[in-house]
Design a protein around this motif. Structure first.
Motif, PDB file in Angstrom:
ATOM      1  N   LEU A 282       1.053  -1.142   0.046  1.00 22.05           N
ATOM      2  CA  LEU A 282      -0.035   0.223  -0.023  1.00 22.05           C
ATOM      3  C   LEU A 282       1.062   1.251   0.138  1.00 22.05           C
ATOM      4  O   LEU A 282       1.801   1.157   0.818  1.00 22.05           O
ATOM      5  CB  LEU A 282      -1.057   0.069   1.360  1.00 22.05           C
ATOM      6  N   MET A 283       0.501   1.994  -0.902  1.00 25.61           N
ATOM      7  CA  MET A 283       1.266   3.475  -1.000  1.00 25.61           C
ATOM      8  C   MET A 283       0.765   4.640  -0.905  1.00 25.61           C
ATOM      9  O   MET A 283      -0.711   4.496  -0.752  1.00 25.61           O
ATOM     10  CB  MET A 283       2.045   3.381  -2.462  1.00 25.61           C
ATOM     11  N   LYS A 284       1.448   5.675  -0.543  1.00 25.50           N
ATOM     12  CA  LYS A 284       0.602   6.894  -0.403  1.00 25.50           C
ATOM     13  C   LYS A 284       1.587   8.118  -1.180  1.00 25.50           C
ATOM     14  O   LYS A 284       2.667   7.773  -1.388  1.00 25.50           O
ATOM     15  CB  LYS A 284       0.322   7.250   0.869  1.00 25.50           C
ATOM     16  N   MET A 285       0.882   9.153  -1.631  1.00 27.06           N
ATOM     17  CA  MET A 285       1.464  10.244  -2.234  1.00 27.06           C
ATOM     18  C   MET A 285       2.314  10.954  -1.138  1.00 27.06           C
ATOM     19  O   MET A 285       1.771  11.430  -0.124  1.00 27.06           O
ATOM     20  CB  MET A 285       0.608  11.247  -2.959  1.00 27.06           C
ATOM     21  N   ASP A 286       3.652  11.422  -1.326  1.00 26.49           N
ATOM     22  CA  ASP A 286       4.238  12.253  -0.309  1.00 26.49           C
ATOM     23  C   ASP A 286       4.848  13.198  -1.466  1.00 26.49           C
ATOM     24  O   ASP A 286       5.933  12.929  -1.926  1.00 26.49           O
ATOM     25  CB  ASP A 286       5.393  11.117   0.406  1.00 26.49           C
ATOM     26  N   GLY A 287       4.265  14.380  -1.276  1.00 25.28           N
ATOM     27  CA  GLY A 287       4.763  15.387  -2.079  1.00 25.28           C
ATOM     28  C   GLY A 287       4.188  14.900  -3.739  1.00 25.28           C
ATOM     29  O   GLY A 287       3.356  14.383  -3.800  1.00 25.28           O
TER      30      GLY A 287
END
Ligand code: GLU
Length: 547
Positions: A282-287
């Motif tokens: 599972l990933m997320k946007m970081d910037g």
């Protein structure tokens, strides 16, 4: 080398045979195509979204095929174990609708294929360890930690692959006498796999999520049993998934690098390889860039976070389904009230690269889910949440359930229900003003003269009749507007804002601020009806004194 002798030397007490175990754990009597799968967590106490993704995938695959989902506790690493972790895991997954058919439960094990806690299976692993030694496929290694560290340093310095292989596998072909001498001296040993793999060979492998993979053979003599006789994950999962008759291994793709070894191991043990379903992270946007959700940086990775924020279980479930199968959302739109189990879940639709976790999207899904509920249901769930996470608010809700339910009924039902809240934690900011203790003092726009505001409020009080219907009520507000020289003609005001000191919207805002402390609230007429005559009047009177 007499492998039979070596096996007796290493495992003198193992008398059970693989054949006996095969007979004890026969193939399951399930319909053709039934998926037998499991969750096999290590009991570290941290239950995260990844567990839910894996749990849901396994649960759907098992239950929609008439198969079995079981829970196996992989507790071979005592150092990482947290007391009570198994209970927390079972409880949390149950909260999200994932029920196991067999395996470890709150009150011991349930099922014919146990024990389901790896530490209780040591005898079983030893049977297969002995078999591998007898066949020349495993051997003891007496290297100390220091020797292995020195070997590693040497390999790193020479820019070679690190690990126990080739010339570095110094116990691989030792004589029985050497081994016996070490055993007699009481030296500790691990059992290693004798790999026949060659890294210059590649082969194709089909993963149900990743598709066709090109895999390089493993040439490392990996550890099967640690010096305390406890197996490594690799060995334990092969033995367990075979004897528990697992057809599909659903797990995180961090295990992909070990896959070549696992394939070798199943083959060496004479086991049929299960199908593998390797789930991406599972990933997320970081910037502007994507990164994996991290336990350290992202509180939203922990499942406790969703409980604390008060996302209804159904919302999290729906969101994860949307994430896993891209056609779920369309299906849900076409079948708004169908049970999720009617949807045909497919592991093939999982994104091989993993999924982007989108908090805003979860909130949207949650708003929809809450909007679908009736006021009584919202009340019960909100109260349950508040009792645990905001007991003071909980006691207010509980003191007058009818009042709370009338508030929660505002804008509910109909074609376009209001979608005010995504979580139970948002309920207090949304509806708290109904309770005097949470009412904020009004903060009127300074561009209006206080005497004008006072006059508007006073005029309203003079003609406020609780029996008025909403049209009559609004006619009165419009009349006050005109008397103050404000306009009810929004078009005219837009055309020339300097022509009027304000509009009917401003007069409504004066009233709204006086009654709710906010510039934004559900329909003001309805708010007053729920608050009651006395409370409404008292609030407006108080606002006048504050001016
Ligand atoms: N115990 C392993 C883990 O927690 C399980 C992997 C698997 O499901 O096979 O990562």
């Amino acid at each position: 080398m007499d492998y039979q002798k070596l096996a007796e030397l290493l495992f003198p007490n193992v008398t059970m045979t693989p054949e006996e175990l095969e007979a004890k754990y026969p193939p399951r009597n399930v319909p053709e195509g039934a998926v037998i799968t499991r969750m096999a967590p290590s009991p570290t106490g941290f239950v995260h979204l990844g567990n839910l993704v894996q749990g849901l995938t396994s649960e759907r695959m098992a239950h929609q095929s008439g198969g079995v989902l079981f829970l196996r506790v992989e507790d071979t690493d005592a150092k990482r174990e947290v007391p009570g972790a198994v209970e927390v895991l079972i409880d949390t997954l149950k909260h999200y609708g994932i029920q196991f058919d067999e395996g470890a439960t709150m009150d011991g094990d349930k099922g014919e294929y146990g024990p389901y806690r790896q530490r209780q299976r040591a005898d079983i692993y030893h049977v297969y360890a002995k078999k591998l030694v007898q066949q020349g496929m495993a051997y003891p290694c007496f290297c100390t930690e220091e020797e292995l560290a020195a070997m590693r340093e040497k390999q790193e310095a020479a820019k070679e692959t690190t690990g126990y292989y080739g010339q570095y596998a110094i116990w691989r072909d030792r004589s029985l006498e050497d081994i016996k001498a070490q055993l007699d001296a009481g030296m500790s040993w691990v059992l290693r796999f004798r790999s026949t793999g060659d890294v210059s060979n590649q082969f194709k492998f089909n993963d149900l999520v990743k598709g066709e993979l090109t895999v390089t053979e493993n040439n490392i003599d990996q550890v099967l049993l640690k010096s305390d006789g406890i197996p490594t994950y690799h060995f334990a999962h092969a033995v367990d998934d075979h004897l528990m008759r697992t057809t599909h291994v659903v797990r995180g793709d961090e295990w992909l690098p070990s896959l070549p070894f696992h394939i070798q191991l199943f083959k060496a043990l004479g086991f049929k390889l299960p199908k593998y379903v390797h789930i991406g992270p599972l990933m997320k946007m970081d910037g502007n860039s994507k990164r994996k959700l991290s336990k350290r940086k992202d509180p939203e990775l922990a499942l406790t976070y969703y409980k604390k924020e008060g996302f209804p279980v159904q919302a999290v479930y729906e969101y994860i389904m949307t994430l896993l199968n891209s056609n779920y959302e369309d299906w849900r739109r076409a079948n708004p009230n169908a049970p999720a189990a009617d949807f045909k879940f497919s592991p093939k639709k999982l994104n091989p690269a993993g999924n982007l976790f989108d908090y805003a999207k979860l909130c949207d899904v949650s708003k929809n889910e809450i909007a679908k509920m009736d006021a009584q249901q919202v009340y019960s769930l909100l109260l349950e949440w508040a009792k645990e996470f905001d007991p003071e608010f909980g006691s207010k809700l509980e003191a007058d359930p009818d009042f709370a339910i009338r508030i929660l009924a505002i804008g509910r039902g109909g074609k376009k229900p209001r979608k005010d809240i995504a979580t139970w934690a948002e309920a207090k900011p949304y509806m708290g003003f109904f309770y005097d203790e949470y009412l904020e003092a009004p903060c009127f726009d300074e561009k209006f003269d206080k005497t004008v505001i006072r006059s508007a409020l006073t005029k309203f009080l003079e003609r406020f009749n609780f029996q008025d219907d909403s049209n009559t009520w609004f006619d009165k507000v419009k009349a006050i507007t005109t008397e103050l020289g404000f306009t009810t003609d929004m078009k005219a005001y837009k055309a020339d804002p300097t022509a009027f000191p304000g509009t009917v919207a401003d007069v409504s805002t004066f009233l709204r601020l006086a009654v709710t402390g906010k510039t934004n609230s559900p329909d003001l007429y309805t708010v007053m009806q729920i608050l009651g005559y006395d409370a409404t009047v008292a609030r407006i009177q108080k606002a006048i004194t504050l001016l």
